[in-house]
Design a protein around this motif. Structure first.
Motif, PDB file in Angstrom:
ATOM      1  N   GLN A   2      36.983  34.887  50.622  1.00 51.81           N
ATOM      2  CA  GLN A   2      37.439  35.188  51.252  1.00 51.81           C
ATOM      3  C   GLN A   2      38.682  35.436  50.588  1.00 51.81           C
ATOM      4  O   GLN A   2      39.295  37.220  50.541  1.00 51.81           O
ATOM      5  CB  GLN A   2      38.234  34.543  52.450  1.00 51.81           C
ATOM      6  N   PHE A   3      38.637  34.802  48.904  1.00 51.84           N
ATOM      7  CA  PHE A   3      39.660  35.284  47.986  1.00 51.84           C
ATOM      8  C   PHE A   3      39.752  36.158  47.228  1.00 51.84           C
ATOM      9  O   PHE A   3      40.420  37.142  46.572  1.00 51.84           O
ATOM     10  CB  PHE A   3      39.927  33.257  47.541  1.00 51.84           C
ATOM     11  N   LYS A   4      38.418  36.502  46.882  1.00 50.98           N
ATOM     12  CA  LYS A   4      37.826  37.474  46.191  1.00 50.98           C
ATOM     13  C   LYS A   4      38.098  38.825  47.037  1.00 50.98           C
ATOM     14  O   LYS A   4      38.944  40.071  46.697  1.00 50.98           O
ATOM     15  CB  LYS A   4      36.462  37.427  46.230  1.00 50.98           C
ATOM     16  N   PHE A   5      37.687  39.002  48.086  1.00 51.63           N
ATOM     17  CA  PHE A   5      37.973  39.859  48.904  1.00 51.63           C
ATOM     18  C   PHE A   5      39.454  40.260  48.614  1.00 51.63           C
ATOM     19  O   PHE A   5      40.309  41.065  48.663  1.00 51.63           O
ATOM     20  CB  PHE A   5      37.897  39.510  50.789  1.00 51.63           C
ATOM     21  N   PHE A  10      44.131  43.470  46.862  1.00 50.79           N
ATOM     22  CA  PHE A  10      45.970  43.609  46.569  1.00 50.79           C
ATOM     23  C   PHE A  10      45.679  44.505  44.535  1.00 50.79           C
ATOM     24  O   PHE A  10      46.459  44.974  45.070  1.00 50.79           O
ATOM     25  CB  PHE A  10      45.958  42.260  46.206  1.00 50.79           C
ATOM     26  N   ALA A  11      44.573  43.885  44.373  1.00 55.41           N
ATOM     27  CA  ALA A  11      44.226  45.115  43.200  1.00 55.41           C
ATOM     28  C   ALA A  11      44.646  46.552  43.669  1.00 55.41           C
ATOM     29  O   ALA A  11      45.221  47.338  42.593  1.00 55.41           O
ATOM     30  CB  ALA A  11      42.899  44.394  42.545  1.00 55.41           C
ATOM     31  N   GLY A  12      43.580  46.883  44.800  1.00 55.92           N
ATOM     32  CA  GLY A  12      42.962  48.174  45.074  1.00 55.92           C
ATOM     33  C   GLY A  12      45.012  49.070  45.212  1.00 55.92           C
ATOM     34  O   GLY A  12      44.969  49.780  44.803  1.00 55.92           O
ATOM     35  N   VAL A  13      45.183  47.899  46.124  1.00 57.57           N
ATOM     36  CA  VAL A  13      46.949  48.404  46.557  1.00 57.57           C
ATOM     37  C   VAL A  13      47.909  49.022  45.593  1.00 57.57           C
ATOM     38  O   VAL A  13      48.557  49.516  45.349  1.00 57.57           O
ATOM     39  CB  VAL A  13      47.512  47.519  47.390  1.00 57.57           C
ATOM     40  N   LEU A  14      47.846  48.294  44.643  1.00 63.60           N
ATOM     41  CA  LEU A  14      48.760  47.488  43.538  1.00 63.60           C
ATOM     42  C   LEU A  14      48.682  48.891  42.560  1.00 63.60           C
ATOM     43  O   LEU A  14      48.837  49.535  42.108  1.00 63.60           O
ATOM     44  CB  LEU A  14      48.729  46.433  42.476  1.00 63.60           C
TER      45      LEU A  14
END
Length: 74
Positions: A2-5, A10-14
């Motif tokens: 779940q940490f990977k997802f 978060f990377a996509g939103v950023l």
């Protein structure tokens, strides 16, 4: 797992917010200056409108154009 997802989301939103283009704001201001002329009333006010665009990046500016001296001109 779940940490990977969470990290990928978060990377996509950023990435979305950092690459979003912001609209540049257009600003205008009146410029009033006194001018001496040869006819009566001899001292008049002239008005120009200065327009510029506020940018999110730093850009080179052009050399300002001086106001022509109208004293003694026809």
């Amino acid at each position: 797992m779940q940490f990977k997802f969470t990290f990928i989301a978060f990377a996509g939103v950023l990435a979305f917010f950092t690459t979003q283009a912001f609209a540049a704001e257009v600003l205008t201001a009146p410029r009033v200056y006194h001018t001496v002329i040869k006819q009566s009333p001899y001292l008049v006010e002239r008005t120009t409108t200065v327009t510029w665009t506020q940018s999110t990046t730093i850009t080179e500016t052009a050399t300002p154009t001086p106001i022509p001296d109208t004293v003694g001109s026809a």
